[in-house]
Design an enzyme around this catalytic site. Structure first.
Site, mmCIF file in Angstrom:
data_model
loop_
_atom_site.group_PDB
_atom_site.id
_atom_site.type_symbol
_atom_site.label_atom_id
_atom_site.label_comp_id
_atom_site.label_asym_id
_atom_site.label_seq_id
_atom_site.Cartn_x
_atom_site.Cartn_y
_atom_site.Cartn_z
ATOM 1 N N CYS A 247 0.824 -1.338 0.023
ATOM 2 C CA CYS A 247 0.051 0.096 -0.025
ATOM 3 C C CYS A 247 0.785 1.340 -0.015
ATOM 4 C CB CYS A 247 -0.827 -0.194 1.127
ATOM 5 S SG CYS A 247 -2.324 -1.113 1.017
HETATM 6 C C1 UDX Z 1 -1.153 0.123 5.966
HETATM 7 C C2 UDX Z 1 -1.975 0.992 6.462
HETATM 8 O O1 UDX Z 1 -1.638 1.154 7.839
HETATM 9 C C3 UDX Z 1 -3.367 0.553 6.284
HETATM 10 O O2 UDX Z 1 -4.320 1.395 7.080
HETATM 11 C C4 UDX Z 1 -3.697 0.283 4.774
HETATM 12 O O3 UDX Z 1 -5.045 0.017 4.670
HETATM 13 C C5 UDX Z 1 -2.795 -0.565 3.982
HETATM 14 O O4 UDX Z 1 -1.331 -0.118 4.418
HETATM 15 P P1 UDX Z 1 0.134 -2.551 5.936
HETATM 16 O O5 UDX Z 1 0.743 -2.146 4.487
HETATM 17 O O6 UDX Z 1 -0.370 -3.717 6.037
HETATM 18 O O7 UDX Z 1 -0.850 -1.360 6.169
HETATM 19 O O8 UDX Z 1 1.059 -2.081 6.988
HETATM 20 P P2 UDX Z 1 1.602 -1.287 8.050
HETATM 21 O O9 UDX Z 1 1.580 -2.083 9.366
HETATM 22 O O10 UDX Z 1 0.759 0.078 8.066
HETATM 23 O O11 UDX Z 1 3.337 -1.144 7.898
HETATM 24 C C6 UDX Z 1 3.616 -0.550 6.741
HETATM 25 C C7 UDX Z 1 4.949 -0.283 6.523
HETATM 26 O O12 UDX Z 1 5.516 0.726 7.590
HETATM 27 C C8 UDX Z 1 6.199 -1.603 7.067
HETATM 28 O O13 UDX Z 1 7.089 -1.923 6.367
HETATM 29 C C9 UDX Z 1 6.305 -1.377 8.389
HETATM 30 O O14 UDX Z 1 7.627 -1.873 8.650
HETATM 31 C C10 UDX Z 1 6.577 0.256 8.410
HETATM 32 N N1 UDX Z 1 6.713 0.833 9.514
HETATM 33 C C11 UDX Z 1 5.324 1.055 10.471
HETATM 34 C C12 UDX Z 1 7.751 1.488 10.295
HETATM 35 O O15 UDX Z 1 8.758 1.206 9.540
HETATM 36 N N2 UDX Z 1 7.438 2.146 11.355
HETATM 37 C C13 UDX Z 1 6.347 2.212 12.022
HETATM 38 O O16 UDX Z 1 6.364 2.964 13.240
HETATM 39 C C14 UDX Z 1 5.163 1.489 11.571
#
Ligand code: UDX
Length: 430
Positions: A247
């Site tokens: 996403c």
């Molecule tokens: C995301 C959105 O959170 C969600 O609302 C939307 O519907 C789809 O995209 P997702 O891609 O499943 O969800 O994962 P998410 O938990 O949001 O993490 C995305 C990325 O950000 C991961 O690579 C994670 O490692 C990274 N991340 C997340 C960080 O590097 N730091 C953080 O504090 C949080």
């Protein structure tokens, strides 16, 4: 409910009560759907629509090579829906869940369905845009405990229809406060703004982490303090090797390019992407310095999935890290509890190119000159100083996700470097 897909294998799995992807809690739901007979998988969209009242469009909206949104699946499914409702009597509501650029439902999806079905929106069928905000790895829980339910409607009749459906899932749990009603374009924009904000928040904290390393500061403490401010909130403030997944990277890009095509260059979106491009490969320059070059060195890469609790590797930082290490002629020992097969498929990196895929975490450490932690899987937290000393050729740890407490390592025996962490007092303001 009918799950419709063109992929026969996926449908077969669903009909056997098996989840086609790794997602905590999903197997139980699919199994229950099978045993109660309430859930059926099919490749026949016409029959599925004839027997139902509402259709959710959930197809992928990937980026094309230039970064722009690619609508080929949206257009195809709109044609299929048009053909199906052509043969159907009675009102039908179509709700778009796929992430699409504002205006797409109005200007692409509705006209295709009207043209093919020869029916009229607002009269014969209704249309909504109901974006989804769930996270992979926590999808089931997020679905049943949403912060908000956005219903963008073509008209009031369509919105009322969707409201009744969603309300049935959470009767009286939240009251009406959780619902937000708007038009189709606003709903489409809400999804992009939501994802872009969270992605920008991650890139922001990553940039603060990179600056903290220069200033001899630990970003973890900075993040903690920032998160205590209710206006900021503590979520999505973990600095790391960048965001991946299906996403954030694609949605920020799609919104950026949509703005550009209308003559608007979004500085925040472009900086969010730029920071995220460089973040995964930051450990490489650290390693080069610590190991005095990388040629022939054995590097363990722990964590291939884009985040824990998923086998998804799409846009995972691990892909760029491993590619970069191979360019530097390092040898790699890679491990992930569930994502190795997907990693091989997605990256196309085979063993013969210098990557040994290990089925155990400890095997990946064996004989390595350094280890990079790319994903914070729970089992990694159990590793201790002796595991590194006893298995590695030289115990050099690069902690890309702040898994370990630096105080737990004896600096004489282990070299520990972490993202956003430094005790160096070299920087002196002038
Ligand atoms: C995301 C959105 O959170 C969600 O609302 C939307 O519907 C789809 O995209 P997702 O891609 O499943 O969800 O994962 P998410 O938990 O949001 O993490 C995305 C990325 O950000 C991961 O690579 C994670 O490692 C990274 N991340 C997340 C960080 O590097 N730091 C953080 O504090 C949080």
């Amino acid at each position: 409910a009918y799950c419709v897909d063109t992929n026969k294998d996926r449908i077969e799995l669903i009909n056997k009560g098996i989840a086609p992807i790794y997602e905590p809690g999903l197997s139980e739901l699919i199994e229950r759907g099978k045993s109660t007979g309430l859930l059926k998988g099919t490749t026949d969209i016409i029959q599925a629509l004839k027997k139902s009242e509402i259709t959710f469009i959930c197809v992928g909206t990937p980026s094309d090579k230039s970064g722009k949104i690619d609508l080929k699946y949206i257009k195809k499914v709109s044609e299929d829906i048009g053909n199906a409702i052509k043969e159907k009597n009675g009102y039908h509501v179509i709700s778009v869940k796929s992430t699409v650029i504002p205006g797409t439902t109005d200007s692409q999806i509705i006209p295709i369905i009207e043209r093919i079905s020869k029916k009229k929106v607002g009269i014969d069928f209704g249309v909504c845009m109901t974006p989804e905000f769930l996270k992979e790895g926590n999808a089931v829980n997020d679905f049943f405990n949403p912060d908000k339910i956005v219903i963008g409607g073509f008209d009031k009749k369509s919105s009322d229809y969707m409201y009744r459906v969603f309300n049935a899932f959470w009767p009286d749990k939240y009251g009406s406060d959780v619902f937000l009603f708007c038009d189709l374009r606003t709903a489409e924009m809400i999804k992009y703004a939501n994802n872009s904000f969270l992605a920008a928040k991650i890139s922001f904290i990553n940039e603060m982490a990179n600056l903290s390393e220069i200033f001899g500061v630990d970003i973890k403490t900075v993040s903690k303090a920032m998160g205590m401010d209710k206006r900021i909130s503590s979520q999505f403030l973990n600095a790391g090797l960048g965001f991946g997944g299906s996403c954030f990277p694609k949605d920020v890009q799609a919104l950026y390019y949509a703005g550009m095509s209308a003559g608007y260059n979004s500085k925040i979106l472009s900086a969010t992407l730029e920071i995220n491009k460089n973040q995964p490969i930051r450990p490489i320059s650290t390693l080069k310095k610590v190991l005095n070059g990388l040629k022939g060195k054995v590097i363990a890469v722990l964590g291939l999935a884009f985040k824990p609790n998923t086998d998804d590797v799409r846009s995972a930082p691990s892909i760029n890290i491993i590619k970069e290490l191979l360019i530097e002629k390092a040898k790699i020992r890679a491990y992930d509890p569930v994502a190795i097969d997907n990693f091989k498929k997605e990256s196309g990196i085979e063993e013969k190119s210098g990557v040994k895929y290990c089925s155990k975490m400890i095997d990946a450490l064996k004989g390595s000159d350094a280890v990079i932690f790319v994903t914070e899987w729970e089992e990694f937290y159990k590793l201790n100083q002796d595991d590194f000393i006893n298995n590695m050729n030289s115990p050099v740890i690069i902690d890309g996700r702040r898994i370990f407490d630096p105080e737990k390592f004896d600096g004489e025996k282990i070299i520990y470097r972490a993202l956003g962490f430094s005790k160096s007092l070299d920087f002196v303001p002038n």
